[in-house]
Write a protein that holds these residues in place. Sequence first.
Motif, PDB file in Angstrom:
ATOM      1  N   PRO A 748     -19.186 -48.561 -42.153  1.00 48.05           N
ATOM      2  CA  PRO A 748     -19.834 -49.820 -41.793  1.00 48.05           C
ATOM      3  C   PRO A 748     -20.275 -49.821 -40.331  1.00 48.05           C
ATOM      4  O   PRO A 748     -19.531 -49.393 -39.444  1.00 48.05           O
ATOM      5  CB  PRO A 748     -18.743 -50.858 -42.059  1.00 48.05           C
ATOM      6  CG  PRO A 748     -17.466 -50.114 -41.888  1.00 48.05           C
ATOM      7  CD  PRO A 748     -17.727 -48.703 -42.335  1.00 48.05           C
ATOM      8  N   GLN A 750     -23.220 -52.172 -37.547  1.00 47.44           N
ATOM      9  CA  GLN A 750     -23.956 -53.425 -37.409  1.00 47.44           C
ATOM     10  C   GLN A 750     -25.224 -53.179 -36.584  1.00 47.44           C
ATOM     11  O   GLN A 750     -25.179 -52.524 -35.547  1.00 47.44           O
ATOM     12  CB  GLN A 750     -23.094 -54.484 -36.719  1.00 47.44           C
ATOM     13  CG  GLN A 750     -21.890 -54.925 -37.545  1.00 47.44           C
ATOM     14  CD  GLN A 750     -20.999 -55.885 -36.783  1.00 47.44           C
ATOM     15  OE1 GLN A 750     -20.907 -55.811 -35.553  1.00 47.44           O
ATOM     16  NE2 GLN A 750     -20.340 -56.789 -37.496  1.00 47.44           N
ATOM     17  N   PRO A 762     -25.008 -56.680 -40.806  1.00 44.13           N
ATOM     18  CA  PRO A 762     -24.117 -55.653 -41.342  1.00 44.13           C
ATOM     19  C   PRO A 762     -24.906 -54.583 -42.102  1.00 44.13           C
ATOM     20  O   PRO A 762     -25.902 -54.866 -42.776  1.00 44.13           O
ATOM     21  CB  PRO A 762     -23.198 -56.427 -42.291  1.00 44.13           C
ATOM     22  CG  PRO A 762     -23.300 -57.850 -41.855  1.00 44.13           C
ATOM     23  CD  PRO A 762     -24.691 -58.016 -41.338  1.00 44.13           C
ATOM     24  N   ARG A 764     -24.454 -50.229 -43.849  1.00 43.73           N
ATOM     25  CA  ARG A 764     -23.595 -49.096 -44.153  1.00 43.73           C
ATOM     26  C   ARG A 764     -24.412 -47.810 -44.099  1.00 43.73           C
ATOM     27  O   ARG A 764     -25.604 -47.799 -44.426  1.00 43.73           O
ATOM     28  CB  ARG A 764     -22.966 -49.234 -45.546  1.00 43.73           C
ATOM     29  CG  ARG A 764     -21.904 -50.319 -45.606  1.00 43.73           C
ATOM     30  CD  ARG A 764     -21.158 -50.318 -46.934  1.00 43.73           C
ATOM     31  NE  ARG A 764     -20.114 -51.334 -46.929  1.00 43.73           N
ATOM     32  CZ  ARG A 764     -18.898 -51.141 -46.439  1.00 43.73           C
ATOM     33  NH1 ARG A 764     -18.575 -49.948 -45.945  1.00 43.73           N
ATOM     34  NH2 ARG A 764     -17.995 -52.106 -46.456  1.00 43.73           N
TER      35      ARG A 764
END
Length: 781
Positions: A748, A750, A762, A764
């Motif tokens: 993860p 941001q 957010p 990934r």
Amino acid sequence: MNLPVTSRPLEPALFARAPALERHRVAPGGLTVLALEAGDRLQVVDLEGDQAAELLAFTTDGRPALAELGLAPSPGAAFIHHLLHDGSREAAHVSAGLARRGVDCRHLPSPARLWESGTPAGYSRTLDAGAALLVLVAAPGGRTAVDSQARASELRLLVHRANPRQVLAPPLPAPLGEVLDEFTIRPGTANAYTVAAGQYIQVLDVAGRQCSDFVAFVRRGLDAGREIDLDPTVTRTLNGNAYPGPGLYSRFYDRDLQPMLEVLRDTVGRHDTFALACTARYYEAQGYFGHANCSDNLSRALAAHGVRGRAGWPAINFFFNTGVDAHQQLTLDEPWSRPGDYVLLRAMTDLVCASSSCPDDIDPANGWQPTDIHVRVYSEKERFSIAMANRKTPDADPVLTRESGFHPGTSALTRQFVDYRGFWTPTHFDGYGAIEEYHGCREKVAVMDLSALRKFEVLGPDAEALLDYCLTRDVRKLAVGQVVYSAMCYEHGGMLDDGTLLRLGPDAFRWIGGEDYAGDWLREQAQKLGMKVWVKSASEQIHNIAVQGPLARELLKGMVWTPGTQPKLEDLGWFRFLSGRLDDYNGPPLMVSRTGYTGELGYELWCHPSDAMAVWNRLWQLGEPLGLVPLGLHALDTLRIEAGLVFAGYEFDDQTDPFEAGIGFCVPLKTKQADFIGKDALLRRSANPQRRLVGLELEGNETAHHGDCVHVGRAQVGVITSATRSPLLGRNIALCRLDVGYCEPGTPVQVGKLDGQQKRIPARVAAGTVAYDPQKSRVRA
């Protein structure tokens, strides 16, 4: 004794640095006219090799004068005659200018051919003028088949003036058309003048690096006692640009939101729009009381038209080099403009204008040496192409934006063009739009003009050795008829360019990339190594169009004819090419490569510009029943990001190596035995990687943009290189250069918006950089 430290910056091609030397360009297949004085020396240079040169000379009263340069007519030399009688607008313009100098183009003498064929790159000939002369120099060249390598290339003219101290400024360039009015503005002065709607204003920087402030008023407003002038806030808002981005708006507006001026040409590209013209207060704050300033000069010049004076004028600051630093402070340095650079504008209503030549000599604004500005007003009957100028190197001559051979076809479908690498290229098409163009490529077939790609012929017994040394790929393994994608690196491992290499024969290659300087780079390396090889520019004589999508093969097999020695279109393998013709044995010659930039089954067609519209029309004739759509840059950007394909200035630059750019597969460090430029640096970088290119999948419907920061917690760990909304995948995706410690799929992160801390999206890390068809089953189909 310790001598004082002196400043010696490298500032190529500035008149003030070398007033005795002038540089001129002869375009491939073109002609340049220049004036010489008695004793001047003319050097004609064949920059790329194997380029013929023709020359004519006339006295000041129009009599033939080759003998004054020690030359004689050459039997069979006729290119200048052909060029001046080809019926083009340019030929008529040059012929009219020569007629004013007493030269009758209907009865031209035979030119002199300066050298025989087969000259090496850099070959030159020097001629001394025995009298004042008008000289015509041409670079002969004609239509060349796309599968041939004998192409015209540019010549460089160097004029060494015998008496430069009598010349305070370089000679003014020839007018662009019919001049209605012209005047020179001396440093520290300003002139007011009137321009009618439709007329053109050319503001010329005579000696280079000299600023000129410009203001304008609507004439009918002044007649009614109302001052309606250029408004910076209206102009900035209606153009949708932040201030103060360096450059010019396409249009300038008055306070009533009405258009006043349209910018047609700009050979510099860097100006300040609507900072104040210099003021008395500015100089007083520096301790220079009573210093001449543009604002007072403009006020005095405009007073005769009833305009009230102002202490400071918001102006278009032509050639003024300002910027905004990271702390929002206005910065300035020497202008980018070179001798003869100009801006060409069209008046959209009757105007009263005023222009200055800035007197600033206390900072770098005018290169510390104020010089002249020249203004020309042209008739509204003239027609000028819209263009900006590009320079391959800082000392190269400017080349205006060009239209490809396919432009008549693309311009019939859209008015939305952008200057992409010196060619007008559509961004999207009226009646389609980027989303429809995208789906057309993914589901059916799309066609796109990619003529802006740069092409270079690399020929000779050392061609393979040169390319093997300059590219990361193992060129020795490349078969005739094969294409390979490669990086081109500097010694420190940073990338100069990426592109494709075609092998046309044992000693004949064609490099196709995005960087104009790549040809110079190849020539420089060949010269260092003493190689027997020619590198010839071919961008002007080869234009190309991409045909991409699942129905591309079906479309093309009906229009590409191949001889028995070449594979059929339907049998052409991935990263292979063929030489054929349009429709049949007698059709225009074509080359077709199974390459593309979309991640779809696709091809690129390569042809001479004069054959481009025949190819375009045939594509649409056969393609419309299949659902053919045009493709612009906006849709192409989405397609290539989905496919994980890199773009110069985004995924890579000269500080990024191929591994960081996500194309490490084209650097076979373990298998390529030969040395190549950047190898040692790439070995070090690959052993100790710091960053990698990864794909990101973003949550929600907000998109990322190029340059957005990527964070883990408070720390920035990466940067977005490219991002888009994927229509087929239904999510926002991005390419990101990320610290290697966070590249594991599923990690993860941001994406920072605003200042990177106040708003985060957010995301990934994806399984790879290819978001659509990662197995490449479609492109290999």
